[in-house]
Enzyme design. Structure first.
Site, PDB file in Angstrom:
ATOM      1  N   LYS A  52      12.695 116.226  61.094  1.00  7.64           N
ATOM      2  CA  LYS A  52      13.170 115.551  59.868  1.00  7.64           C
ATOM      3  C   LYS A  52      12.532 116.179  58.628  1.00  7.64           C
ATOM      4  O   LYS A  52      13.215 116.500  57.665  1.00  7.64           O
ATOM      5  CB  LYS A  52      12.844 114.042  59.908  1.00  7.64           C
ATOM      6  N   ARG A  95      13.065 102.557  59.055  1.00 11.80           N
ATOM      7  CA  ARG A  95      12.600 102.751  60.422  1.00 11.80           C
ATOM      8  C   ARG A  95      12.812 101.519  61.280  1.00 11.80           C
ATOM      9  O   ARG A  95      12.415 101.500  62.435  1.00 11.80           O
ATOM     10  CB  ARG A  95      11.110 103.058  60.392  1.00 11.80           C
ATOM     11  N   ARG A  98       2.005 121.343  67.121  1.00 17.59           N
ATOM     12  CA  ARG A  98       1.540 121.164  65.746  1.00 17.59           C
ATOM     13  C   ARG A  98       0.073 120.714  65.719  1.00 17.59           C
ATOM     14  O   ARG A  98      -0.672 121.076  64.806  1.00 17.59           O
ATOM     15  CB  ARG A  98       2.425 120.142  65.026  1.00 17.59           C
ATOM     16  N   ARG A 135      -2.945 116.954  62.795  1.00 15.59           N
ATOM     17  CA  ARG A 135      -2.630 115.631  62.249  1.00 15.59           C
ATOM     18  C   ARG A 135      -3.203 114.572  63.169  1.00 15.59           C
ATOM     19  O   ARG A 135      -3.077 114.682  64.391  1.00 15.59           O
ATOM     20  CB  ARG A 135      -1.101 115.497  62.135  1.00 15.59           C
ATOM     21  N   ARG A 161       4.264 106.447  69.360  1.00 11.06           N
ATOM     22  CA  ARG A 161       5.256 106.678  68.292  1.00 11.06           C
ATOM     23  C   ARG A 161       6.669 106.745  68.876  1.00 11.06           C
ATOM     24  O   ARG A 161       7.618 106.244  68.293  1.00 11.06           O
ATOM     25  CB  ARG A 161       4.923 107.972  67.539  1.00 11.06           C
TER      26      ARG A 161
HETATM   27  P1  AP5 Z   1       8.778 117.949  61.617  1.00  7.57           P
HETATM   28  O1  AP5 Z   1       9.778 118.582  60.728  1.00  7.57           O
HETATM   29  O2  AP5 Z   1       7.480 117.508  61.026  1.00  7.57           O
HETATM   30  O3  AP5 Z   1       9.453 116.719  62.387  1.00  7.57           O
HETATM   31  P2  AP5 Z   1       9.522 115.207  61.961  1.00  7.57           P
HETATM   32  O4  AP5 Z   1      10.736 114.646  62.615  1.00  7.57           O
HETATM   33  O5  AP5 Z   1       9.414 115.094  60.467  1.00  7.57           O
HETATM   34  O6  AP5 Z   1       8.203 114.719  62.693  1.00  7.57           O
HETATM   35  P3  AP5 Z   1       7.003 113.833  62.175  1.00  7.57           P
HETATM   36  O7  AP5 Z   1       5.986 113.898  63.233  1.00  7.57           O
HETATM   37  O8  AP5 Z   1       6.576 114.211  60.793  1.00  7.57           O
HETATM   38  O9  AP5 Z   1       7.771 112.477  62.140  1.00  7.57           O
HETATM   39  P4  AP5 Z   1       7.229 111.048  62.293  1.00  7.57           P
HETATM   40  O10 AP5 Z   1       8.493 110.298  62.118  1.00  7.57           O
HETATM   41  O11 AP5 Z   1       6.452 110.740  63.492  1.00  7.57           O
HETATM   42  O12 AP5 Z   1       6.148 111.008  61.129  1.00  7.57           O
HETATM   43  P5  AP5 Z   1       6.158 110.398  59.671  1.00  7.57           P
HETATM   44  O13 AP5 Z   1       5.363 111.321  58.853  1.00  7.57           O
HETATM   45  O14 AP5 Z   1       7.515 110.023  59.215  1.00  7.57           O
HETATM   46  O15 AP5 Z   1       8.551 118.916  62.850  1.00  7.57           O
HETATM   47  C1  AP5 Z   1       7.591 118.635  63.846  1.00  7.57           C
HETATM   48  C2  AP5 Z   1       7.073 119.969  64.426  1.00  7.57           C
HETATM   49  O16 AP5 Z   1       8.157 120.635  65.054  1.00  7.57           O
HETATM   50  C3  AP5 Z   1       6.551 120.919  63.343  1.00  7.57           C
HETATM   51  O17 AP5 Z   1       5.465 121.634  63.865  1.00  7.57           O
HETATM   52  C4  AP5 Z   1       7.740 121.845  63.056  1.00  7.57           C
HETATM   53  O18 AP5 Z   1       7.346 123.103  62.602  1.00  7.57           O
HETATM   54  C5  AP5 Z   1       8.383 121.906  64.440  1.00  7.57           C
HETATM   55  N1  AP5 Z   1       9.862 122.086  64.372  1.00  7.57           N
HETATM   56  C6  AP5 Z   1      10.729 121.525  63.497  1.00  7.57           C
HETATM   57  N2  AP5 Z   1      11.987 121.905  63.768  1.00  7.57           N
HETATM   58  C7  AP5 Z   1      11.913 122.722  64.869  1.00  7.57           C
HETATM   59  C8  AP5 Z   1      12.894 123.414  65.640  1.00  7.57           C
HETATM   60  N3  AP5 Z   1      14.201 123.354  65.360  1.00  7.57           N
HETATM   61  N4  AP5 Z   1      12.456 124.118  66.701  1.00  7.57           N
HETATM   62  C9  AP5 Z   1      11.125 124.194  67.023  1.00  7.57           C
HETATM   63  N5  AP5 Z   1      10.140 123.565  66.324  1.00  7.57           N
HETATM   64  C10 AP5 Z   1      10.549 122.829  65.254  1.00  7.57           C
HETATM   65  O19 AP5 Z   1       5.368 109.021  59.906  1.00  7.57           O
HETATM   66  C11 AP5 Z   1       4.016 109.003  60.282  1.00  7.57           C
HETATM   67  C12 AP5 Z   1       3.537 107.561  60.315  1.00  7.57           C
HETATM   68  O20 AP5 Z   1       3.652 106.972  58.988  1.00  7.57           O
HETATM   69  C13 AP5 Z   1       4.330 106.599  61.211  1.00  7.57           C
HETATM   70  O21 AP5 Z   1       3.908 106.641  62.560  1.00  7.57           O
HETATM   71  C14 AP5 Z   1       4.027 105.248  60.552  1.00  7.57           C
HETATM   72  O22 AP5 Z   1       2.721 104.812  60.883  1.00  7.57           O
HETATM   73  C15 AP5 Z   1       4.023 105.615  59.069  1.00  7.57           C
HETATM   74  N6  AP5 Z   1       5.368 105.448  58.494  1.00  7.57           N
HETATM   75  C16 AP5 Z   1       6.153 106.444  57.992  1.00  7.57           C
HETATM   76  N7  AP5 Z   1       7.323 105.932  57.557  1.00  7.57           N
HETATM   77  C17 AP5 Z   1       7.262 104.595  57.798  1.00  7.57           C
HETATM   78  C18 AP5 Z   1       8.187 103.536  57.592  1.00  7.57           C
HETATM   79  N8  AP5 Z   1       9.395 103.743  57.061  1.00  7.57           N
HETATM   80  N9  AP5 Z   1       7.791 102.294  57.950  1.00  7.57           N
HETATM   81  C19 AP5 Z   1       6.576 102.049  58.471  1.00  7.57           C
HETATM   82  N10 AP5 Z   1       5.662 103.024  58.726  1.00  7.57           N
HETATM   83  C20 AP5 Z   1       6.011 104.287  58.389  1.00  7.57           C
END
Ligand code: AP5
Length: 191
Positions: A13, A88, A127, A133, A144
């Site tokens: 994402k 979410r 990652r 992280r 998660r």
């Molecule tokens: P990346 O692009 O970072 O993927 P992502 O889907 O953004 O993954 P995240 O781990 O950032 O998502 P998340 O939803 O767990 O975390 P968030 O920060 O939103 O890619 C991941 C890896 O894969 C990278 O190394 C990248 O290079 C690689 N990659 C990407 N595309 C690829 C491809 N095509 N092929 C190969 N490799 C690839 O949330 C974190 C925390 O914040 C949550 O757990 C929660 O505690 C809190 N939070 C965030 N939003 C909310 C909300 N709305 N409500 C409540 N709590 C929230």
């Protein structure tokens, strides 16, 4: 374009949001990034959010919704935005609609990046080696994914029922996935 990006942790994402924001000339707004900036800045919000993030749980809705409301009211989001990681759960989705209605706007689409859980686990563990992280450990990744399955995955049906869902296969190279999203969005908006 006003759109949300859905998909499990590690679906890409954040990676795709940055590229799509560039392509469409709109801001990518990541709730995870805003929380992490607050954690790094040791703000009150960051201190509260950290315990939930480290456990792989969702930060409480009232904090998250207020933060998003604030961000969407900023000038750069007036004509469009891409929300990464919000909503979410179904309560957040309902609140988002109300926030947008207050701003005289509505969502144009919900883009879901689909990737299987084995692949996302591998990506996040990869990652962990490079970025370290705090929530990229095996037990927290498992949590998660469970939270995604129970709280976030039902949004697929929610947006599908409203004709807003655009599902895109997130397996394969980053460029390939961006091309698929852009072409699926074009197809959706012309249909
Ligand atoms: P990346 O692009 O970072 O993927 P992502 O889907 O953004 O993954 P995240 O781990 O950032 O998502 P998340 O939803 O767990 O975390 P968030 O920060 O939103 O890619 C991941 C890896 O894969 C990278 O190394 C990248 O290079 C690689 N990659 C990407 N595309 C690829 C491809 N095509 N092929 C190969 N490799 C690839 O949330 C974190 C925390 O914040 C949550 O757990 C929660 O505690 C809190 N939070 C965030 N939003 C909310 C909300 N709305 N409500 C409540 N709590 C929230």
């Amino acid at each position: 374009m006003r759109a949300v990006l859905l998909g499990p942790p590690g679906a890409g994402k954040g990676t795709q949001a940055a590229r799509l924001a560039d392509h469409y000339g709109i801001p990518a707004i990541s709730t995870g990034d805003i929380f992490r900036a607050n954690v790094a800045g040791e703000t009150e919000l960051g201190l509260t959010a950290k315990s939930y993030m480290d456990a792989g749980e969702l930060v409480p809705d009232e904090l998250t919704n207020a933060m998003v409301k604030d961000r969407l009211a900023q000038d750069d989001a007036r004509d469009g935005f891409l929300l990464d990681g919000y909503p979410r759960n179904s309560d957040q989705a309902v609140v988002l609609d109300l926030m947008l209605a207050d701003l005289g706007a509505a969502l144009d689409g919900a883009i879901e990046i689909t990737v299987d859980f084995d692949e996302v686990t591998d990506r996040l563990l990869g990652r962990a080696q490079t970025e370290g992280r705090d929530d990229d450990t095996e037990p927290v990744i498992r949590k998660r994914l469970e939270v995604y399955r129970t709280s976030t995955a039902p949004l697929t049906a929610f947006y599908e029922g409203r004709g807003l869902l655009v599902q895109v296969d997130g397996m394969g190279g980053v460029d390939e996935v961006t091309e698929r999203i852009v072409s699926a969005v074009e197809h959706h908006s012309s249909s």
